[in-house]
Write an enzyme that holds these catalytic residues in place. Structure first.
Site, PDB file in Angstrom:
ATOM      1  N   LYS A  36       0.837  -1.210   0.000  1.00  0.00           N
ATOM      2  CA  LYS A  36       0.000   0.000   0.000  1.00  0.00           C
ATOM      3  C   LYS A  36       0.867   1.253   0.000  1.00  0.00           C
ATOM      4  O   LYS A  36       0.687   2.143  -0.820  1.00  0.00           O
ATOM      5  CB  LYS A  36      -0.904   0.016   1.241  1.00  0.00           C
ATOM      6  N   ASN A  37       1.802   1.302   0.934  1.00  0.00           N
ATOM      7  CA  ASN A  37       2.547   2.552   1.113  1.00  0.00           C
ATOM      8  C   ASN A  37       3.582   2.799   0.022  1.00  0.00           C
ATOM      9  O   ASN A  37       4.120   3.901  -0.082  1.00  0.00           O
ATOM     10  CB  ASN A  37       3.177   2.596   2.501  1.00  0.00           C
ATOM     11  N   ARG A 106      -4.864  10.780   3.965  1.00  0.00           N
ATOM     12  CA  ARG A 106      -3.871  11.864   4.058  1.00  0.00           C
ATOM     13  C   ARG A 106      -2.863  11.830   2.935  1.00  0.00           C
ATOM     14  O   ARG A 106      -2.349  12.863   2.518  1.00  0.00           O
ATOM     15  CB  ARG A 106      -3.092  11.741   5.360  1.00  0.00           C
ATOM     16  N   CYS A 130      -5.913  13.138  12.597  1.00  0.00           N
ATOM     17  CA  CYS A 130      -5.807  11.710  12.294  1.00  0.00           C
ATOM     18  C   CYS A 130      -5.847  10.961  13.615  1.00  0.00           C
ATOM     19  O   CYS A 130      -5.399  11.478  14.642  1.00  0.00           O
ATOM     20  CB  CYS A 130      -4.491  11.453  11.567  1.00  0.00           C
ATOM     21  N   ARG A 135       0.035  14.598  12.823  1.00  0.00           N
ATOM     22  CA  ARG A 135       0.543  14.399  11.474  1.00  0.00           C
ATOM     23  C   ARG A 135       0.496  15.657  10.601  1.00  0.00           C
ATOM     24  O   ARG A 135      -0.180  15.682   9.569  1.00  0.00           O
ATOM     25  CB  ARG A 135      -0.195  13.233  10.797  1.00  0.00           C
ATOM     26  N   ASP A 318       4.299   0.712  12.104  1.00  0.00           N
ATOM     27  CA  ASP A 318       3.136   0.025  11.523  1.00  0.00           C
ATOM     28  C   ASP A 318       3.009  -1.436  11.969  1.00  0.00           C
ATOM     29  O   ASP A 318       2.038  -2.106  11.625  1.00  0.00           O
ATOM     30  CB  ASP A 318       3.192   0.091   9.984  1.00  0.00           C
ATOM     31  N   ILE A 340       7.168   7.275  16.950  1.00  0.00           N
ATOM     32  CA  ILE A 340       6.868   7.961  15.677  1.00  0.00           C
ATOM     33  C   ILE A 340       5.593   8.790  15.803  1.00  0.00           C
ATOM     34  O   ILE A 340       5.565   9.959  15.431  1.00  0.00           O
ATOM     35  CB  ILE A 340       6.723   6.948  14.504  1.00  0.00           C
ATOM     36  N   ARG A 410      -8.717  -0.438   4.258  1.00  0.00           N
ATOM     37  CA  ARG A 410      -7.798   0.579   3.739  1.00  0.00           C
ATOM     38  C   ARG A 410      -6.450  -0.047   3.406  1.00  0.00           C
ATOM     39  O   ARG A 410      -5.747   0.444   2.530  1.00  0.00           O
ATOM     40  CB  ARG A 410      -7.569   1.669   4.783  1.00  0.00           C
TER      41      ARG A 410
END
Ligand code: EPU
Length: 431
Positions: A36-37, A106, A130, A135, A318, A340, A410
């Protein structure tokens, strides 16, 4: 091609829930989808070169659908067939990404750099809050300004203009993944040389760099903390294959670990998960890579091992929630620090509904492992938190119902089907 990919949100999954009967040891084979990223910035990078790009190994996800909507709003033509998506960015004639789309994802702000680079103007909504942290995008904007963009914030939108961006030196205060991607795209056709210092080093950045270089960009050092970009006059459309999703792969490793299972994972890059793998091996999980197939054998009960999330190559934020689920059943106490995002412990109170013993102080959670979790009705709060609840449910006694699983769509392609194929007792039902 078979028409545009069928959007998940139009299938009416928004209110689905998952029902999981825990206690099954996972076994068998599973294949990881595209990242995804990595896919999201790659889709936005297509804006840089007019013409038809072909992207392979695209995961079917709600965030991909949102990205397609943003590209279509700009005027691009998008069609898909299976996991291949073709994007024709020739017809783009609108330079605005609106609030209704940006607020749902985002990463839509990544349209800014490419629009500015190709058309000299862009109007993109600020994303707003978020669930996992504030963020902000200040570092994206500061970097674009250093490349000569004139930036105004008005009516909740970023309005950026530049005749032609020019190379510059950007030193990021924080190694930001999205900020690094934004600047790589913007600088690819800027006049002269750009140096990005304290750049993020994630594998997704290397993937974007590879794609941009195939398009004709001159980029060195993607994957290190200093990236050098020599601007070129124009870029050309490409065919690109997205790297496998390291977080999905890590989630399956954790699923095998927490159920004491024995699974084989295909289409994954184990070298993208070193920090997680070392910690899990310390916890007693067997992870063996043979001929690009990764075999994972869970222990009877994992050991308790501390982690601190860090930018890559450190332990990924993540995977923090999923790792915490595993530590809930560990033999001993582990300390988990989230460095993070400032609010990424929302899964804690839901994990406690399974009987987990967790205390949180500031950015640190202390997890005292219990022998057994017990199934409970719980609610998903964000993408990775949802995955951690599934893991807890797979290990728990009795039945768990997880509601609000639209977060999962998502970022995980057909996760319930993949887990069911590994022997999990999991079904998706309408709420
Ligand atoms: N930050 C700023 N200012 C900026 C940009 C970032 O202060 O202008 C801060 C953030 O608030 C955060 C830290 O810097 O505290 C790192 O944020 P980063 O920019 O690296 O994150 P991102 O690009 O917004 C991506 C992933 C996230 C992942 C993070 C960190 C995508 C689309 N998203 O976000 O993925 O957690 O990097 O690795 O690539 C997820 O997939 O569940 C997810 C949240």
């Amino acid at each position: 091609m078979g028409g545009r990919p069928r959007p998940l949100y139009e299938r009416g999954f928004a209110l689905d829930k998952l029902i999981i009967k825990g206690g099954k040891k996972l076994s068998g084979d599973v294949t990881v989808s595209g990242s995804k990223n990595a896919a999201l910035p790659i889709f936005f990078a297509t804006i840089l070169a007019p013409g038809t790009h072909e992207i392979h190994n695209v995961p079917f996800l709600r965030d991909i659908n949102t990205t397609i909507k943003v590209l279509e709003q700009l005027g691009a033509e998008v069609e898909g067939n299976g996991n291949v998506v073709r994007i024709n960015t020739g017809p783009i004639a609108n330079f605005e990404a609106t609030y209704d789309l940006v607020k749902t994802m985002r990463a839509s702000v990544l349209a800014l750099g490419p629009l500015l680079a190709r058309f000299g103007k862009a109007r993109v909504s600020l994303p707003g809050g978020c669930a996992i942290g504030a963020r902000p995008i200040n570092l994206h904007l500061k970097g674009l300004a250093a490349l000569g963009a004139d930036i105004k914030l008005e009516h909740g939108y970023v309005e950026a203009k530049a005749k032609r961006l020019k190379g510059g030196r950007v030193n990021f205060d924080i190694a930001t993944v999205g900020g690094t991607e934004q600047l790589m795209m913007a600088a690819a056709t800027a006049k002269g040389e750009t140096i990005l210092e304290n750049a993020a080093r994630e594998p997704e950045i290397i993937d974007l760099g590879d794609m941009l270089c195939d398009m004709g960009a001159k980029i060195e050092g993607a994957g290190t903390d200093t990236i050098r970009i020599i601007g070129v006059d124009e870029l050309a459309p490409v065919t690109h294959r997205v790297i496998p999703d390291r977080i999905e792969a890590g989630t399956f490793i954790a699923a095998a670990a927490i159920t004491g299972g024995d699974i084989r994972i295909h289409n994954m890059r184990l070298d993208h998960l070193d920090a997680l793998v070392f910690k899990l091996q310390d916890a007693g999980v067997e992870i063996i890579n043979r001929d690009n197939v990764v075999r994972v054998k869970g222990p009877r009960r994992p050991g308790a091992i501390n982690i601190k999330t860090r930018p890559y190559p450190g332990f990924p934020t993540d995977m923090q929630a999923q790792y915490m689920a595993l530590m809930c059943v560990a033999d001993g106490a582990s300390v988990i620090s989230e460095n993070i995002f400032e609010n990424r412990f929302m899964h804690v109170s839901e994990l406690m509904r399974f009987g987990a013993d967790i205390t949180v102080e500031g950015n640190t959670a202390t997890v005292k492992g219990v022998k057994k979790l017990s199934g409970a009705p719980v609610m998903a709060t964000d993408l990775r938190a949802s995955a951690s609840l599934i893991l807890a449910a797979l290990a728990a006694d009795n039945t768990t119902e997880i509601s609000r699983i639209y977060h999962l769509d998502r970022g995980y392609e057909s996760i319930e089907k993949k887990l069911a194929a590994l022997g999990a007792d999991i079904v998706r039902v309408k709420e």
